[in-house]
Design a protein around this motif. Structure first.
Motif, PDB file in Angstrom:
ATOM      1  N   LEU A 227      19.565  -1.919   5.284  1.00  0.00           N
ATOM      2  CA  LEU A 227      18.409  -2.808   5.286  1.00  0.00           C
ATOM      3  C   LEU A 227      18.515  -3.899   6.345  1.00  0.00           C
ATOM      4  CD1 LEU A 227      17.826  -3.175   1.435  1.00  0.00           C
ATOM      5  CD2 LEU A 227      16.455  -1.870   3.071  1.00  0.00           C
ATOM      6  N   HIS A 278      11.090   2.578   0.818  1.00  0.00           N
ATOM      7  CA  HIS A 278      11.531   1.229   0.435  1.00  0.00           C
ATOM      8  C   HIS A 278      10.521   0.228   0.975  1.00  0.00           C
ATOM      9  CE1 HIS A 278      14.022  -2.411   0.172  1.00  0.00           C
ATOM     10  NE2 HIS A 278      14.763  -1.749  -0.693  1.00  0.00           N
ATOM     11  N   GLU A 279      10.314  -0.848   0.239  1.00  0.00           N
ATOM     12  CA  GLU A 279       9.306  -1.831   0.645  1.00  0.00           C
ATOM     13  C   GLU A 279       9.643  -2.509   1.971  1.00  0.00           C
ATOM     14  OE1 GLU A 279      11.225  -5.335  -2.219  1.00  0.00           O
ATOM     15  OE2 GLU A 279       9.158  -4.688  -2.486  1.00  0.00           O
ATOM     16  N   ASN A 280      10.941  -2.526   2.343  1.00  0.00           N
ATOM     17  CA  ASN A 280      11.354  -3.172   3.595  1.00  0.00           C
ATOM     18  C   ASN A 280      11.668  -2.175   4.705  1.00  0.00           C
ATOM     19  OD1 ASN A 280      11.170  -5.814   2.561  1.00  0.00           O
ATOM     20  ND2 ASN A 280      13.197  -5.641   1.625  1.00  0.00           N
ATOM     21  N   MET A 283      11.012  -3.136   8.290  1.00  0.00           N
ATOM     22  CA  MET A 283      11.864  -4.173   8.857  1.00  0.00           C
ATOM     23  C   MET A 283      13.163  -3.612   9.422  1.00  0.00           C
ATOM     24  SD  MET A 283      10.170  -6.955   8.506  1.00  0.00           S
ATOM     25  CE  MET A 283      11.469  -8.140   8.868  1.00  0.00           C
TER      26      MET A 283
END
Length: 568
Positions: A227, A278-280, A283
């Motif tokens: 992440l 995944h929500e990120n 990023m």
């Protein structure tokens, strides 16, 4: 590398190259062979480290066991106490900027203190597993270090650092991305060196690859990025050329596709590849490329993955993500489609695509007086799925001593040395990541695949299958432990707690049943030709096939899996 340092007449630091190790019952004493009054000791009761004093004498058990070691890589605390890692033998393999570089040929962990009598039964089982991981680390190939200079910094970066940085201890100079076991204070680098003679003048070319520590691991258990945007198997490769009174440096990088994805081993030759939602997710790539642009300037991304199947799905997702990053040029090149069936010359199509931007990036050039004559302004980032075989074949080479109208291939003898260096460089990286030599080595050396090369590739492919499925889980745990990604603590739950199906525990039973079923089926087929014997053979064959299907269906549970850290 060692705990103590001394300054030399050139204003830089020189590490002790030899240490005398005295093993007492109550302490370990490390003395410099050059300066016997300098050193340190480790208390074997509490693991504390103190400077050497003059009151060493004999321990409570009499005279110590004495040996010579060539470096102290650091210490690690497990449940039963502290262990110190020492280099027991080394080999000088070349030099970096005039300073000797050594390969670690053997090392060992020495127990500093014992607390096993205070452990529970579960903690003792955990400690046994941790010791297995330390044994795995002891046999790790490809560890390089230098006593005289930092080899984690590329030439351009070290020349642009603020004045006075060389006066710092070497362990403070290093780029932390490439000191893979930083918490043990050891430097790990792959290094290859060769001598050429260009235009009747001697030249020395070196290839140095630095593996990033942030997402280090084995082939199947470290894919994609985390992440924070740290890509698996991220490697900075520097090609140095010392020619006449100048030295040039050319950088390129490789790394796994910086998205969230996995490829979990399940006994398949090529496990299913899966993107992680995944929500990120958006990023991840942004953080990765922001870091690249900050470190290297511009960036050209060369994606060598296939455009169909699982790879095609991943490649499409990668291309869509790269459209959000206009400051990074993305170039897709299906290596297998373009260069398959012996059409290796088609690699030139890729070079033609990026040649203009590649030339603009340039390379770093330094004269004999330390004056910067040219700088590299950007980097090429290559990837396939493993960032090994296809990436090795397409690695770019730039020789600063040759004009734009010439090619290294015009110098036949030197070209052979040059290609051999790149083949060995690819092997070194492959051994670290996959445990085998690189595939497609003949494409780099000869421009085509040979029969012997195909056979060697087949053997390496089978070895990778075995290691991926039955060894790499333990290897991944060893890497996570030594890198500090997992910290041993008595307050944490045991990583060896039994689960629904314990990894590897059913493998011997399943293998024995499958082999037994095949053997019985073969025997009954050879015993006769009446209906009853044929029926027995059919039943045995059916049971064996059913058992094989059950084993395959539970492949993820049977394969070796890491226990200490998650995938991301």
């Amino acid at each position: 590398m060692e705990a103590e340092i001394e300054s030399n007449s050139y204003g830089s630091f020189k590490l002790w190259s030899e240490l005398e190790l005295e093993e007492f019952a109550d302490k370990l004493v490390f003395k410099s062979v050059e300066s016997p009054d300098q050193g340190f000791c480790i208390n074997r009761f509490d693991g504390n480290i103190d400077k050497l004093d003059n009151d060493i004498g004999e321990g409570p058990s009499g005279s110590p066991k004495v040996s010579t070691v060539y470096g102290v890589a650091g210490t690690i605390r497990l449940l039963a106490g502290t262990y110190v890692m020492v280099i027991t033998s080394r080999k000088e393999v070349g030099n970096y900027l005039g300073f000797p570089v050594f390969l670690v040929t053997s090392m060992k962990f020495i127990s500093c203190n014992e607390a096993s009598r205070n452990l529970t039964n579960q903690e003792k089982r955990d400690e046994d597993y941790f010791m297995t991981l330390l044994k795995t680390i002891e046999s790790t190939p490809g560890l390089y270090y230098s006593y005289r200079t930092d080899i984690t910094l590329n030439l351009q970066r070290r020349c642009k650092l603020a004045k006075g940085w060389e006066s710092k201890p070497i362990w403070k100079q290093g780029d932390p991305r490439f000191v893979w076991n930083r918490n043990l204070l050891e430097e790990l680098i792959e290094n290859k060196t060769g001598e050429l003679k260009l235009k009747d003048s001697p030249a020395i070319i070196k290839i140095v690859s630095r593996r990033c520590t942030r997402r280090l691991g084995t082939r199947m258990w470290r894919r994609g990025a985390n992440l924070e945007g740290d890509a698996a198997n991220f490697i900075e490769t520097e090609q140095l050329l010392e020619f006449k009174d100048r030295i040039s440096s050319f950088l390129q990088v490789r790394g796994s596709i910086p998205l969230l994805w996995e490829q979990i081993v399940d006994l398949s030759y090529k496990p299913h590849l899966q993107l992680i939602n995944h929500e990120n997710t958006s990023m991840v790539a942004e953080r990765h490329f922001n870091d690249l642009l900050k470190c290297y300037g511009g960036c050209i991304v060369v994606d060598l993955t296939d455009k169909h199947g699982d790879e095609g799905m991943l490649s499409t997702a990668y291309e869509e993500e790269m459209q959000k990053h206009p400051n990074v040029r993305y170039v897709s090149f299906d290596f297998h489609q373009s260069c398959g069936h012996g059409n290796f010359d088609n690699i030139q199509l890729l070079y033609d695509k990026i040649s203009e931007d590649f030339e603009k990036q340039g390379y770093f050039l330094l004269d004999s007086e330390g004056k910067i004559l040219a700088e590299q302004e950007g980097v090429v980032r290559s990837n396939c799925i493993d960032c090994l075989d296809r990436t090795n074949v397409t690695q770019l080479q730039r020789i600063g001593a040759i004009s734009s109208t010439e090619s290294i291939s015009m110098f036949s003898e030197d070209f052979e040395v040059f290609k051999t260096l790149w083949v060995e460089h690819g092997d070194e990286i492959s051994l670290e990541y996959s445990g085998t030599h690189a595939l497609k080595r003949d494409l780099v050396r000869y421009g085509k695949q040979t029969l012997s090369g195909i056979i060697k590739d087949g053997i390496s492919a089978l070895s990778r299958y075995y290691l991926n499925n039955f060894q790499d889980g333990v290897r991944q745990d060893a890497i996570d432990l030594i890198c500090g990604h997992y910290t041993v603590s008595r307050i944490r739950p045991s990583p060896l707690q039994p689960k629904a199906i314990d990894t590897l525990s059913y493998l011997p039973i399943a293998s024995a049943l499958v082999i037994g079923g095949l053997a019985v089926t073969s025997i009954t087929l050879n015993q006769g030709r009446n209906a009853q014997q044929y029926l027995s053979s059919v039943v045995c064959a059916g049971l064996t096939a059913g058992l094989m299907a059950v084993v395959k269906a539970n492949g993820r549970q049977i394969c070796s899996r890491p226990r200490l850290c998650g995938l991301f």
